[in-house]
Motif scaffolding. Structure first.
Motif: not given
Length: 307
Positions: A214-218, A244-254
């Motif tokens: 996984v590459y975390i874009l944002s 894969l989990e997110t907290a208070e903000k989302g996450c953009h992944l490849m």
């Protein structure tokens, strides 16, 4: 994009999750205000499935008078995959292809025995501010496909299958994921997915592919209690189901990966091969002008590096 020197940054604190095999912090190169972060190859990991090269381009804004101008250069033994989030790039190659790629589209250029291409800002966008952001990856070709004829295909954003299940939205760029399959051709088992996770969700990443990353874009990503941030690459251990989990903000992944290759790959500049001798031959062919030219872009080229 061409290979650039630089040591890999240290990843920092040790993580607790046993499912993570490697945490890779990309090394960054400043190409005149346009930053490129290279995650693969690295000293910690050379390939993930067929992915032997992973560049995060930007995000950046090209000011008036600035442009992307990657002069004609050669490739062998690989497929390049270009995927944009912002901006446009005009691709031209020695097959006579000329195509402008826009956000969400896919350019897949298979070098095989050899191809030459250039990547430039389209003429109509020069002289204006231009946001640029995207990914360029290379897929090493299987042993029996390294010397196939070169080819180029372009797939529009509208032709890529969507993911939208309330927890996540995105597109399957290459391969199959969550029951949908991309029309983009691959030569071995390959996974490449653009995924936006909503805040506070849990999303399974199954072990169906031999190698996965996984590459975390944002945003931030949580795996088994460990938190990871933007521009970090996580390589997972084979066979382990991941959440894969997110907290208070989302996450953009490849998400990416696939089947491991059957033999070792060597990479030098823009050349990939299972044979050191084949790379030496390609070097001599470029040095002596025996690659094909790019019609319409014949005046410039990138010389063979001296080392």
């Amino acid at each position: 994009m061409s290979f650039f020197p630089g040591k890999d940054p240290l990843p920092g604190d040790v993580f607790a999750c046993d499912a993570i095999e490697h945490l890779i912090i990309p090394r960054t190169s400043d190409l005149g205000g346009f930053f490129v972060r290279r995650a693969l190859p690295s000293s910690r990991r050379r390939l993930v499935g067929p992915f032997i090269f992973f560049d995060r381009m930007g995000p950046a804004v090209l000011r008036p008078g600035e442009a992307l101008d990657v002069r004609p250069h050669p490739h062998i033994g690989l497929s390049t995959v270009t995927y944009l989030f912002d901006g446009e790039i005009r691709h031209m190659d020695s097959l006579g292809t000329e195509k402008v790629i826009r956000p969400g589209d896919i350019n897949l250029m298979t070098a095989g025995r050899g191809i030459v291409h250039s990547e430039r800002t389209p003429d109509n966008l020069r002289g204006h501010p231009l946001a640029m952001s995207g990914l360029q990856t290379w897929l090493a070709l299987p042993d029996d496909k390294e010397e196939i004829d070169p080819a180029f295909t372009h797939t529009e954003k509208s032709d890529l299958p969507l993911i939208n299940d309330g927890r996540a939205t995105g597109r399957v760029v290459i391969g199959s994921f969550e029951g949908v399959t991309s029309p983009v051709k691959s030569f071995s088992d390959t996974l490449y997915v653009d995924l936006q996770l909503q805040p506070g969700v849990k999303f399974p990443f199954g072990a169906g592919h031999e190698e996965r990353a996984v590459y975390i874009l944002s945003g931030s990503l949580i795996v088994a209690g460990d938190r990871f941030e933007q521009d970090q690459l996580l390589v997972f251990r084979p066979g382990d189901a991941i959440t894969l989990e997110t907290a208070e903000k989302g996450c953009h992944l490849m998400l990416f990966g696939g089947a491991a290759l059957n033999s070792k790959r060597y990479i030098w500049w823009n050349f990939v091969s299972s044979s050191k001798e084949r790379i030496e031959k390609a070097k001599e062919e470029w040095r002596t002008g025996r690659f094909d030219i790019v019609p319409g872009d014949e005046e410039e080229f990138i010389p063979l590096p001296e080392s």
